[in-house]
Design an enzyme around this catalytic site. Sequence first.
Site, PDB file in Angstrom:
ATOM      1  N   HIS A  56       0.789  -1.285   0.176  1.00 38.29           N
ATOM      2  CA  HIS A  56       0.095   0.183  -0.066  1.00 38.29           C
ATOM      3  C   HIS A  56       0.653   1.462  -0.045  1.00 38.29           C
ATOM      4  O   HIS A  56       0.768   2.171  -0.784  1.00 38.29           O
ATOM      5  CB  HIS A  56      -0.926  -0.105   1.246  1.00 38.29           C
ATOM      6  CG  HIS A  56      -1.835   1.242   1.405  1.00 38.29           C
ATOM      7  ND1 HIS A  56      -3.194   1.325   0.920  1.00 38.29           N
ATOM      8  CD2 HIS A  56      -1.492   2.479   1.840  1.00 38.29           C
ATOM      9  CE1 HIS A  56      -3.709   2.451   1.320  1.00 38.29           C
ATOM     10  NE2 HIS A  56      -2.550   3.222   1.805  1.00 38.29           N
ATOM     11  N   GLU A  57       1.793   1.231   0.971  1.00 35.09           N
ATOM     12  CA  GLU A  57       2.575   2.465   1.058  1.00 35.09           C
ATOM     13  C   GLU A  57       3.704   2.590  -0.299  1.00 35.09           C
ATOM     14  O   GLU A  57       3.712   3.587  -0.705  1.00 35.09           O
ATOM     15  CB  GLU A  57       3.543   2.497   2.381  1.00 35.09           C
ATOM     16  CG  GLU A  57       2.699   2.439   3.597  1.00 35.09           C
ATOM     17  CD  GLU A  57       1.751   3.608   3.951  1.00 35.09           C
ATOM     18  OE1 GLU A  57       1.926   4.661   3.093  1.00 35.09           O
ATOM     19  OE2 GLU A  57       0.828   3.463   4.331  1.00 35.09           O
ATOM     20  N   HIS A  65       1.725   4.084  -2.935  1.00 33.00           N
ATOM     21  CA  HIS A  65       1.742   5.840  -2.604  1.00 33.00           C
ATOM     22  C   HIS A  65       2.895   6.274  -3.351  1.00 33.00           C
ATOM     23  O   HIS A  65       2.850   7.188  -4.063  1.00 33.00           O
ATOM     24  CB  HIS A  65       1.756   5.957  -1.266  1.00 33.00           C
ATOM     25  CG  HIS A  65       0.205   6.001  -0.873  1.00 33.00           C
ATOM     26  ND1 HIS A  65      -0.797   6.422  -1.333  1.00 33.00           N
ATOM     27  CD2 HIS A  65      -0.019   5.595   0.469  1.00 33.00           C
ATOM     28  CE1 HIS A  65      -1.803   6.403  -0.790  1.00 33.00           C
ATOM     29  NE2 HIS A  65      -1.407   5.942   0.323  1.00 33.00           N
ATOM     30  N   HIS A  89      -5.613   7.099  -2.651  1.00 34.00           N
ATOM     31  CA  HIS A  89      -6.639   6.387  -1.967  1.00 34.00           C
ATOM     32  C   HIS A  89      -7.689   6.095  -2.737  1.00 34.00           C
ATOM     33  O   HIS A  89      -8.345   6.909  -3.756  1.00 34.00           O
ATOM     34  CB  HIS A  89      -7.122   6.749  -0.601  1.00 34.00           C
ATOM     35  CG  HIS A  89      -6.050   6.654   0.211  1.00 34.00           C
ATOM     36  ND1 HIS A  89      -5.416   7.686   1.278  1.00 34.00           N
ATOM     37  CD2 HIS A  89      -5.214   5.655   0.743  1.00 34.00           C
ATOM     38  CE1 HIS A  89      -4.601   7.241   2.178  1.00 34.00           C
ATOM     39  NE2 HIS A  89      -4.229   5.804   1.662  1.00 34.00           N
TER      40      HIS A  89
END
EC number: 3.4.24.-
Length: 546
Positions: free
Chosen positions: A401-402, A405, A411
């Site tokens: 997830h990070e 980013h 998101h």
Amino acid sequence: MIFLLFVVFPFVYAQLLPELLAGFQNGRFRGGPDGFNRGPGGFHRGPDGFGGDPRGGVDLGHLIGNIAANVGQEMGLNDADVIGDLRGISRGPRPSSMEWGRRARHFCRRYPGHPKCQRGQLPQFTDVPTIINTIIYNAGDLLPRVPTLNIHDPLAGLNSELVGFIKSLQSQFGQLSSQQRNEIHDSCRSFKCDQQSPQNTQAKQELLTKMLAFDQAVGGKAAPAHDKVNLRFDRTQQVKQALLKRANLSHIIVPADNGVFDRDVLLTEHQANFLLNELGEAGRGADVGAGGGGGGRVPRSGVFFQESAVQKWDIWKPIQYTLDDSLEESDKKDIRDALHEISINTCILFRYNATPKGYHLNYMKVDSTTFCGLSYVGRTDPANPIYLSFQCGDNRGVAMHETMHALGVSHQHLRLDRDKYIKIDWSNIDPQHYDTFAISDAKLYTSYGTKYAYDSIMHYNAYLGAKDPNKPTMIPLVNPQENTPKLGQRAKLTRGDIRLLKKMYCRPGCDDQNVHCGTWALHGYCKMKEQMKWMNENCKASCDKC
């Protein structure tokens, strides 16, 4: 990153001012300066000593740990937290003229617009209550001026139908309906919306220490000074305040001052300035001299990368990454597994380098219960730190997830079309985290024509930010019984996640020329006779034309 910066609010007024006044009445301040926290305990600390220059071949993981151990001493008695510093002074004996002068100068660097810092003057020790009171209510006017950016309007000069369609969908950044506003307002009758929690204060101080260590290790002598790092945090808080102001809630809500935007996103100064411009805050603040923290014009293409390749990673060679010494072997395995899953499903490759040069991903562990991970969105200069706590379960998924980013993915639940797929229960959100639920500015992110996915690894879970943890804050509008459990999954990349990354990185020369291309594509404009030619020429990625 950004983090310091207690942009102080009514809770400070309630807790500090009576204490200060009592000190004046007694002719002295109570307590002693030893109460200052010289270094957060939540971060991994390396051995004493700064070590060498990473460019000279020293393992970067060792170097960051070494520097982090010394940042607290380098900052002095909480020198990065001006208001916390004042609080400590207020509890101890009156400082010497030299000591007070040092602290007063630091205060004026942080808040150049304060009346006591004008025309070369410095505040006096007896001005402490006035200083605090002024910052409580006017912090945004006291910081360096928010630069006015030349932001391109992506709808300028386009076909009226395409323009009209976007405007019909577009909710103004940070705007709420009167009903939504009333629901949040009612929450504050039983929720302490105007007080800053100690957890936010501690999290911000810990993050500042880690970020200063990272900047010094990676940037060396070119690393930004403490005041520059602090300004990132100040700007982040200003964005959160401006969102509440836009929603007409700033008079009752103090946003969480934890240095983080949208729970796990770090904002660069430029990114925060862009958002502040979009929220009507351009030009607010005080002028500073040469070397001040807030000046300079930043072109639109320098903020996020949808309209510029500058912020995208060069994937013609593997993206370098390094692993900090704070990580356990099991943590490192989770990170490697996360990168492997991205690589086997896309064209994006990663290569470990203990002494990376140039842009790279730098994974670090932070022993914090306040977040699972933190990252910037898109490539940042000189490198991308990714902070992971490894305390939330699904460690591999959190790392993915990070990393997403860092690759530039926002998101899922903040997409422009969010309200077609989920309902926000505004009566159950933590009002101090309003930024977690405010739809992203439509000029920043594109979907590249990928459909909204409840199971995206970039979606938050249904109960995030809830006052009542037994009630969801986000309710799927389609088959809620089936889709609610999917929200926030961190088990794997989904088909939609993979498709998005491939469109972003794996089709050379196949780009969108407009940030709204994804929205138009999802509503069939790629195949509409009147718009087909323009769409196929300008929205190649979203229309799958290459």
